[in-house]
Each structure stands twice: as C-alpha cells, then as structure tokens.
Motif scaffolding. Sequence first.
Motif, PDB file in Angstrom:
ATOM      1  N   ALA A 134       0.824  -1.208   0.000  1.00 24.27           N
ATOM      2  CA  ALA A 134       0.000   0.000   0.000  1.00 24.27           C
ATOM      3  C   ALA A 134       0.859   1.260   0.000  1.00 24.27           C
ATOM      4  CB  ALA A 134      -0.935   0.000   1.206  1.00 24.27           C
ATOM      5  N   VAL A 135       2.028   1.198   0.632  1.00 22.42           N
ATOM      6  CA  VAL A 135       2.928   2.347   0.644  1.00 22.42           C
ATOM      7  C   VAL A 135       3.443   2.631  -0.769  1.00 22.42           C
ATOM      8  CG1 VAL A 135       5.122   3.238   1.522  1.00 22.42           C
ATOM      9  CG2 VAL A 135       3.589   1.979   3.050  1.00 22.42           C
ATOM     10  N   LEU A 136       3.833   1.570  -1.483  1.00 26.95           N
ATOM     11  CA  LEU A 136       4.307   1.738  -2.862  1.00 26.95           C
ATOM     12  C   LEU A 136       3.192   2.248  -3.767  1.00 26.95           C
ATOM     13  CD1 LEU A 136       6.393  -1.564  -3.272  1.00 26.95           C
ATOM     14  CD2 LEU A 136       7.255   0.731  -2.779  1.00 26.95           C
ATOM     15  N   ALA A 137       1.995   1.688  -3.599  1.00 29.06           N
ATOM     16  CA  ALA A 137       0.870   2.101  -4.435  1.00 29.06           C
ATOM     17  C   ALA A 137       0.494   3.558  -4.171  1.00 29.06           C
ATOM     18  CB  ALA A 137      -0.323   1.182  -4.180  1.00 29.06           C
ATOM     19  N   ALA A 138       0.495   3.954  -2.906  1.00 27.55           N
ATOM     20  CA  ALA A 138       0.098   5.320  -2.553  1.00 27.55           C
ATOM     21  C   ALA A 138       1.037   6.356  -3.142  1.00 27.55           C
ATOM     22  CB  ALA A 138       0.034   5.459  -1.036  1.00 27.55           C
ATOM     23  N   GLN A 139       2.277   5.989  -3.348  1.00 27.88           N
ATOM     24  CA  GLN A 139       3.226   6.923  -3.968  1.00 27.88           C
ATOM     25  C   GLN A 139       2.788   7.303  -5.369  1.00 27.88           C
ATOM     26  OE1 GLN A 139       6.941   4.822  -3.650  1.00 27.88           O
ATOM     27  NE2 GLN A 139       7.101   5.122  -1.438  1.00 27.88           N
ATOM     28  N   ARG A 140       1.944   6.486  -5.976  1.00 24.71           N
ATOM     29  CA  ARG A 140       1.415   6.759  -7.313  1.00 24.71           C
ATOM     30  C   ARG A 140      -0.036   7.223  -7.262  1.00 24.71           C
ATOM     31  NH1 ARG A 140       5.203   3.079  -6.975  1.00 24.71           N
ATOM     32  NH2 ARG A 140       6.610   2.617  -8.707  1.00 24.71           N
ATOM     33  N   GLY A 141      -0.565   7.387  -6.068  1.00 28.46           N
ATOM     34  CA  GLY A 141      -1.957   7.793  -5.917  1.00 28.46           C
ATOM     35  C   GLY A 141      -2.931   6.636  -6.028  1.00 28.46           C
ATOM     36  N   TRP A 142      -2.439   5.400  -5.969  1.00 27.38           N
ATOM     37  CA  TRP A 142      -3.280   4.217  -6.103  1.00 27.38           C
ATOM     38  C   TRP A 142      -3.639   3.657  -4.727  1.00 27.38           C
ATOM     39  CZ3 TRP A 142       0.597   1.636  -9.998  1.00 27.38           C
ATOM     40  CH2 TRP A 142       0.587   2.366 -11.194  1.00 27.38           C
ATOM     41  N   ARG A 143      -4.846   3.101  -4.625  1.00 26.40           N
ATOM     42  CA  ARG A 143      -5.349   2.602  -3.347  1.00 26.40           C
ATOM     43  C   ARG A 143      -5.292   1.080  -3.271  1.00 26.40           C
ATOM     44  NH1 ARG A 143      -9.985   3.715  -5.186  1.00 26.40           N
ATOM     45  NH2 ARG A 143      -9.043   4.703  -7.006  1.00 26.40           N
ATOM     46  N   VAL A 144      -5.216   0.566  -2.040  1.00 21.37           N
ATOM     47  CA  VAL A 144      -5.224  -0.868  -1.785  1.00 21.37           C
ATOM     48  C   VAL A 144      -6.347  -1.177  -0.801  1.00 21.37           C
ATOM     49  CG1 VAL A 144      -3.945  -2.821  -0.814  1.00 21.37           C
ATOM     50  CG2 VAL A 144      -2.750  -1.124  -2.215  1.00 21.37           C
TER      51      VAL A 144
ATOM     52  N   LEU B 271      -3.384  10.019  -1.853  1.00 19.31           N
ATOM     53  CA  LEU B 271      -4.553   9.186  -2.099  1.00 19.31           C
ATOM     54  C   LEU B 271      -5.804  10.034  -2.256  1.00 19.31           C
ATOM     55  CD1 LEU B 271      -3.992   6.160   0.322  1.00 19.31           C
ATOM     56  CD2 LEU B 271      -3.650   6.258  -2.151  1.00 19.31           C
ATOM     57  N   GLN B 272      -5.894  11.096  -1.484  1.00 15.38           N
ATOM     58  CA  GLN B 272      -7.032  11.995  -1.637  1.00 15.38           C
ATOM     59  C   GLN B 272      -7.051  12.635  -3.021  1.00 15.38           C
ATOM     60  OE1 GLN B 272      -6.468  14.389   2.096  1.00 15.38           O
ATOM     61  NE2 GLN B 272      -8.670  14.109   2.210  1.00 15.38           N
ATOM     62  N   ARG B 273      -5.884  13.053  -3.484  1.00 16.55           N
ATOM     63  CA  ARG B 273      -5.804  13.664  -4.820  1.00 16.55           C
ATOM     64  C   ARG B 273      -6.014  12.626  -5.909  1.00 16.55           C
ATOM     65  NH1 ARG B 273      -1.234  16.185  -2.447  1.00 16.55           N
ATOM     66  NH2 ARG B 273       0.153  14.827  -3.638  1.00 16.55           N
ATOM     67  N   GLY B 274      -5.536  11.400  -5.659  1.00 14.62           N
ATOM     68  CA  GLY B 274      -5.643  10.357  -6.652  1.00 14.62           C
ATOM     69  C   GLY B 274      -4.579  10.495  -7.725  1.00 14.62           C
ATOM     70  N   PRO B 275      -4.544   9.551  -8.664  1.00 13.64           N
ATOM     71  CA  PRO B 275      -3.569   9.631  -9.758  1.00 13.64           C
ATOM     72  C   PRO B 275      -3.933  10.755 -10.713  1.00 13.64           C
ATOM     73  CG  PRO B 275      -5.100   7.828 -10.131  1.00 13.64           C
ATOM     74  CD  PRO B 275      -5.410   8.367  -8.760  1.00 13.64           C
ATOM     75  N   PRO B 276      -2.991  11.174 -11.565  1.00 12.50           N
ATOM     76  CA  PRO B 276      -3.303  12.211 -12.556  1.00 12.50           C
ATOM     77  C   PRO B 276      -4.464  11.779 -13.442  1.00 12.50           C
ATOM     78  CG  PRO B 276      -0.936  11.798 -12.446  1.00 12.50           C
ATOM     79  CD  PRO B 276      -1.595  10.725 -11.639  1.00 12.50           C
ATOM     80  N   MET B 277      -5.319  12.739 -13.815  1.00 11.88           N
ATOM     81  CA  MET B 277      -6.469  12.429 -14.649  1.00 11.88           C
ATOM     82  C   MET B 277      -6.023  11.952 -16.028  1.00 11.88           C
ATOM     83  SD  MET B 277      -9.454  15.198 -13.937  1.00 11.88           S
ATOM     84  CE  MET B 277     -10.371  15.194 -12.402  1.00 11.88           C
ATOM     85  N   ASP B 278      -6.697  10.918 -16.512  1.00  8.36           N
ATOM     86  CA  ASP B 278      -6.447  10.399 -17.852  1.00  8.36           C
ATOM     87  C   ASP B 278      -7.279  11.183 -18.846  1.00  8.36           C
ATOM     88  OD1 ASP B 278      -6.319   8.920 -20.220  1.00  8.36           O
ATOM     89  OD2 ASP B 278      -6.088   7.021 -19.145  1.00  8.36           O
ATOM     90  N   ILE B 279      -6.621  11.831 -19.808  1.00  7.27           N
ATOM     91  CA  ILE B 279      -7.359  12.668 -20.767  1.00  7.27           C
ATOM     92  C   ILE B 279      -8.324  11.851 -21.628  1.00  7.27           C
ATOM     93  CG2 ILE B 279      -5.567  14.436 -20.863  1.00  7.27           C
ATOM     94  CD1 ILE B 279      -4.633  13.221 -23.492  1.00  7.27           C
ATOM     95  N   ASP B 280      -8.116  10.515 -21.701  1.00  9.77           N
ATOM     96  CA  ASP B 280      -9.058   9.681 -22.447  1.00  9.77           C
ATOM     97  C   ASP B 280     -10.414   9.626 -21.755  1.00  9.77           C
ATOM     98  OD1 ASP B 280      -7.180   9.089 -24.371  1.00  9.77           O
ATOM     99  OD2 ASP B 280      -6.462   7.294 -23.343  1.00  9.77           O
ATOM    100  N   PHE B 281     -10.403   9.734 -20.412  1.00 13.11           N
ATOM    101  CA  PHE B 281     -11.651   9.730 -19.653  1.00 13.11           C
ATOM    102  C   PHE B 281     -12.173  11.137 -19.399  1.00 13.11           C
ATOM    103  CE2 PHE B 281      -9.795   5.626 -18.124  1.00 13.11           C
ATOM    104  CZ  PHE B 281     -10.758   4.805 -18.683  1.00 13.11           C
ATOM    105  N   TYR B 282     -11.254  12.080 -19.272  1.00 15.22           N
ATOM    106  CA  TYR B 282     -11.641  13.439 -18.929  1.00 15.22           C
ATOM    107  C   TYR B 282     -11.055  14.411 -19.954  1.00 15.22           C
ATOM    108  CZ  TYR B 282     -12.618  11.124 -14.514  1.00 15.22           C
ATOM    109  OH  TYR B 282     -13.092  10.262 -13.564  1.00 15.22           O
TER     110      TYR B 282
END
Length: 234
Positions: free
Chosen positions: A147-157, A221-232
């Motif tokens: 979870a620590v590694l994932a959170a560094q990228r804004g990803w949740r576990v 984690l609150q901010r989340g990963p960068p927005m994907d322009i394909d979705f947004y």
Amino acid sequence: MSCSLSNSNQLPFFSKRASTNLPFPNFTTSSLQLHSDKPCRRRLRALLSIQEIPPNALRRKNDPLWRGGFSLGVDLGLSRSGIALSKGFTVRPLTVLELRGQKLELRLLEIAENEEVDEFIIGLPKSWDGKETPQSNKVRSVAGRFAVLAAQRGWRVYLQDEHGTSTEATNRMIDMGLNKSTRQKKVDAYAAVMVLERYFSMFGEGAELVLPKQLDLQEKLQRGPPMDIDFYPE
C-alpha cells in the motif's frame, strides 16, 4: 499536547473497513493510537474518511456517470498469486504470477501501469465463521507494505473477504467446461475474479482500505492519480 502514532517505526500502515454508515473510520486495535490533541485528531479523521477515499465500486454506485478507475484483483498465495482485471463491471482472469516479495510487488505495479489501474483489491483469508486466520496476518503484512508503494502513485489498496472464492472459482471453471489440468493452472486467477466480483456485488461496502500512516501519502490518495485525458477530455 501533540498528536503521535504509537509504534510508528514498526507500523507503516493501518486499515479501515469501508462503510457508508460511519462518519469516521474505526481503527484496528493494533494499528493506530492517538493522543489527546483534538485539532490533530480532527485532521487525521478528515484524511481517513471513506467518503474522501472511496473505492471505485462505491463511486459507480453513487454516480452512474462516473468513468475510469480500473481495478486489479489479487489472490495472494505462498508461491502463486492470481490476478484478475476489471474495466468497468466486466471482470476477467489476467494471469498467475509465480513471484514473491519485492518482485511480486514491482510486477503488480507494472501491470497496474499497463492496464490503467488505480486500485488493488486483495483477497483476505477468513474462516467459515468470519474470523481471521494465521494466513490473514501474512496477507495484511504484504498488503501494508504494498500500500505504501501504491500510494506513492496515488493508487489505493483494499482488502476483501475471500472466504470460499477458491471453491467458487473451481465451480466456475467446471461450468465453463475447462479440464482438470487447465483448472489447476488457472484456479488462482479465477479466485481473483471471484474476489473482484464479490467486491463489486457489494459496491465496495465491507472492503477495508489499507492506508499508509504517512500524511503525505494519505494526501496523495485523496488527490488520486493524474487524470487520464481519455476519460476526462478538455
């Protein structure tokens, strides 16, 4: 008075069961203890609100128009780990990894990057009566580190009760007409499918957020990963 974490050097994370009925999370007894500074307590509680860091399944329940947020299901094993992928509500077996430790964690991050995943749903072993087992502690340890590694990228576990998923996976493959040899090779991946399907069927309620104790990672984690322009798209 100051706010501090007990055993902060030994505990890189703590976990919270997702629930829309509780205004603030309940901490696991061995994970976090707060001293009595009320402003600091409010700050940590705000960071830990499940409404601020909701699982994707709950996002979809609350907003049918919400897009993005792919999910990776993980059935952790001693020597083999099954992986499944959900893009939307469609779940499919992806692969079985015969890796452990750091090699497994790095491979999971690589898969997530390639598949545009922003959350991991890890199966938590439990007995038939809902109690945790010795294997549960091992899974929690791996999930906390990861979870620590994932959170560094804004990803949740998240942790999801996986009781009975291996049996469900075997029955699913039998119904599909897969032979015994194929079932033995793919059972871990299909168990991960069952974990993801259970998570989505419950809209993420009952899933347990594994949260790093570092406030900077909680904020990521609150901010989340960068927005994907394909979705947004702009």
